[in-house]
Design a protein around this motif. Sequence first.
Motif, PDB file in Angstrom:
ATOM      1  N   ASP A  28       0.802  -1.229   0.000  1.00 34.89           N
ATOM      2  CA  ASP A  28       0.000   0.000   0.000  1.00 34.89           C
ATOM      3  C   ASP A  28       0.831   1.274   0.000  1.00 34.89           C
ATOM      4  O   ASP A  28       0.408   2.266  -0.567  1.00 34.89           O
ATOM      5  CB  ASP A  28      -1.062   0.002   1.104  1.00 34.89           C
ATOM      6  CG  ASP A  28      -0.537  -0.588   2.376  1.00 34.89           C
ATOM      7  OD1 ASP A  28      -0.524  -1.827   2.458  1.00 34.89           O
ATOM      8  OD2 ASP A  28      -0.131   0.183   3.259  1.00 34.89           O
ATOM      9  N   SER A  29       2.034   1.235   0.538  1.00 38.55           N
ATOM     10  CA  SER A  29       2.815   2.477   0.497  1.00 38.55           C
ATOM     11  C   SER A  29       3.781   2.509  -0.685  1.00 38.55           C
ATOM     12  O   SER A  29       4.384   3.537  -0.951  1.00 38.55           O
ATOM     13  CB  SER A  29       3.582   2.649   1.802  1.00 38.55           C
ATOM     14  OG  SER A  29       4.393   1.524   2.035  1.00 38.55           O
ATOM     15  N   GLN A  30       3.932   1.371  -1.370  1.00 41.22           N
ATOM     16  CA  GLN A  30       4.828   1.274  -2.532  1.00 41.22           C
ATOM     17  C   GLN A  30       6.255   1.696  -2.198  1.00 41.22           C
ATOM     18  O   GLN A  30       6.955   2.281  -3.018  1.00 41.22           O
ATOM     19  CB  GLN A  30       4.290   2.110  -3.696  1.00 41.22           C
ATOM     20  CG  GLN A  30       2.944   1.627  -4.168  1.00 41.22           C
ATOM     21  CD  GLN A  30       2.516   2.260  -5.468  1.00 41.22           C
ATOM     22  OE1 GLN A  30       2.635   3.457  -5.644  1.00 41.22           O
ATOM     23  NE2 GLN A  30       2.023   1.451  -6.391  1.00 41.22           N
ATOM     24  N   ILE A  31       6.669   1.415  -0.967  1.00 40.70           N
ATOM     25  CA  ILE A  31       8.064   1.649  -0.624  1.00 40.70           C
ATOM     26  C   ILE A  31       8.691   0.348  -0.127  1.00 40.70           C
ATOM     27  O   ILE A  31       7.994  -0.596   0.266  1.00 40.70           O
ATOM     28  CB  ILE A  31       8.244   2.731   0.471  1.00 40.70           C
ATOM     29  CG1 ILE A  31       7.613   2.289   1.795  1.00 40.70           C
ATOM     30  CG2 ILE A  31       7.684   4.070   0.018  1.00 40.70           C
ATOM     31  CD1 ILE A  31       7.951   3.201   2.945  1.00 40.70           C
ATOM     32  N   ALA A  32      10.030   0.323  -0.162  1.00 38.47           N
ATOM     33  CA  ALA A  32      10.751  -0.822   0.364  1.00 38.47           C
ATOM     34  C   ALA A  32      10.819  -0.716   1.878  1.00 38.47           C
ATOM     35  O   ALA A  32      11.073   0.360   2.424  1.00 38.47           O
ATOM     36  CB  ALA A  32      12.157  -0.861  -0.223  1.00 38.47           C
ATOM     37  N   VAL A  33      10.576  -1.829   2.546  1.00 39.98           N
ATOM     38  CA  VAL A  33      10.654  -1.858   4.010  1.00 39.98           C
ATOM     39  C   VAL A  33      11.382  -3.124   4.431  1.00 39.98           C
ATOM     40  O   VAL A  33      11.816  -3.907   3.589  1.00 39.98           O
ATOM     41  CB  VAL A  33       9.238  -1.848   4.662  1.00 39.98           C
ATOM     42  CG1 VAL A  33       8.490  -0.574   4.323  1.00 39.98           C
ATOM     43  CG2 VAL A  33       8.445  -3.072   4.232  1.00 39.98           C
ATOM     44  N   GLY A  34      11.525  -3.321   5.709  1.00 37.09           N
ATOM     45  CA  GLY A  34      12.109  -4.562   6.208  1.00 37.09           C
ATOM     46  C   GLY A  34      13.569  -4.432   6.553  1.00 37.09           C
ATOM     47  O   GLY A  34      14.200  -3.388   6.366  1.00 37.09           O
TER      48      GLY A  34
END
Lengths: 249, 249
Positions: free
Chosen positions: A146-152
């Motif tokens: 949903d945010s279209q960003i890389a996370v983790g």
Amino acid sequence: MLKEERHRAILNEVELHNRVLLTDLAEKLDVSIDTVRRDVKELDAENMLTKVHGGAVSLGFVNQSPVRSNVYALDKKVNIAKKALALLRNNSVILIDGGTTCLELARLLPTNIKLTCFTLSLPVAMELLAKPNVETIFIGGTLSRDSQIAVGSSTINALTQIKVDYSFIGTGYVDTEFGLTEFDWEVVQTKKAVINASKKTVLLCISEKLNSQHRFKTCDLNVISTMVTELEAWDKKLDAFKNMNIQLL
Amino acid sequence: MLKEERHRAILNEVELHNRVLLTDLAEKLDVSIDTVRRDVKELDAENMLTKVHGGAVSLGFVNQSPVRSNVYALDKKVNIAKKALALLRNNSVILIDGGTTCLELARLLPTNIKLTCFTLSLPVAMELLAKPNVETIFIGGTLSRDSQIAVGSSTINALTQIKVDYSFIGTGYVDTEFGLTEFDWEVVQTKKAVINASKKTVLLCISEKLNSQHRFKTCDLNVISTMVTELEAWDKKLDAFKNMNIQLL
DNA sequence: GAATATTTTGCCGTTATTTGCAGTATTTTT
DNA sequence: AAAAATACTGCAAATAACGGCAAAATATTC
């Protein structure tokens, strides 16, 4: 060989490989560089391909900014982005976060200064690729749908390796007391890492988000160097932020 | 020889080869250049062919598709992508490279099986985000403007940390002797790392690229497990690839 | 079938286009 | 800032297109 044949052959080559060098074409077609250069120029004028320095690329391949879909309060966000541009200098190294306000910033980046730009956001990266003066580095990781960003963890780890002049971040919610808060735990962890990777952190935030909170906390307001809103400096809504050592634009 | 006869012969020649030189026609029909020139002029006026400097071409040879589709040979690429889907299993961990053929694969991924999908390509990542059953991990790095994929040392380093079941890669050029070659050195380095990060490597490649080379070598053909083209298995063009221990789809 | 009108064809000189080359300017890279 | 690569400009040679003209071929008329 007829000129038309060459044109055909050039178009074929361009479509097939997306990009060709004039030198390669000249060799393949057994004519001088000047001739293929003239050919490519003509084909470009006919809008059959796009001429670039040293060669040609196929039409569908040039990075055109995707059309902007309906964005809420777009004019305010554009306003904010324009104000934020004042912070940029030639050869600045910056990081741009995801979100529609940050995306506007990416769109409006000037083309007359060199920039090195990190980002976690897929849409922002697409925009940046359209800017010839910007070197773009994508911080990889698991992509949040949903945010279209890389996370983790791998994203956070990669962020520990860099230190940028400015990071431009958005937030879900801001409050003088609770600071920056978000809806999504993973996003919060990533934003913390972004802030740590920045000499200065710039918050881009429309006024509607002021004085609202959610469940996960990114940071306190005092780690923000500059806050950019669409409001004028004397606006009453900003009073609560004025005595917090934050530059307001 | 009657004028009518000549006209027919000229049209024949044009239909057959899509192009003719006036000098060739004059010699073949044993008349002067001026005569064939006049003939061709008349046929052009009758819209039977297109006269060009030095000769004539068949109708539609010039400006063949003013409104060309965005992707060259899209139908072939869709065909290839569909064949490649047969390799996927539930819970497969795959990597999808950049390029338009690989992008089609991403578009066509089934929604009924769980997949973990790595990619270096911005457009592919955008497609994958639209698939609820796919966990997408973007391998970050410096973005190459031309190919819209991440390249460079950090990308290559990140690739050493993973091992996927299948990687689906494209290539600029393939040749039975020279193997896979590319236009761009950075891209080659990255693709090498992709291949190392894969248990099996699947090459997606339209037949036009067979038997072509460029300057930088990605790998020999023998490291490819499966090659997918739009051709039928018995096609003569594939003969050279058949005795190389490569699965052909 | 011969004389005449009409069309077609080849030739010639002129004009236009194409092409490669060399020198210069511009862009890109180091 | 210098060096390398690429682009542009003008020029000359080669090739092609065009218009006029006369010979040849074909058609028409008597």
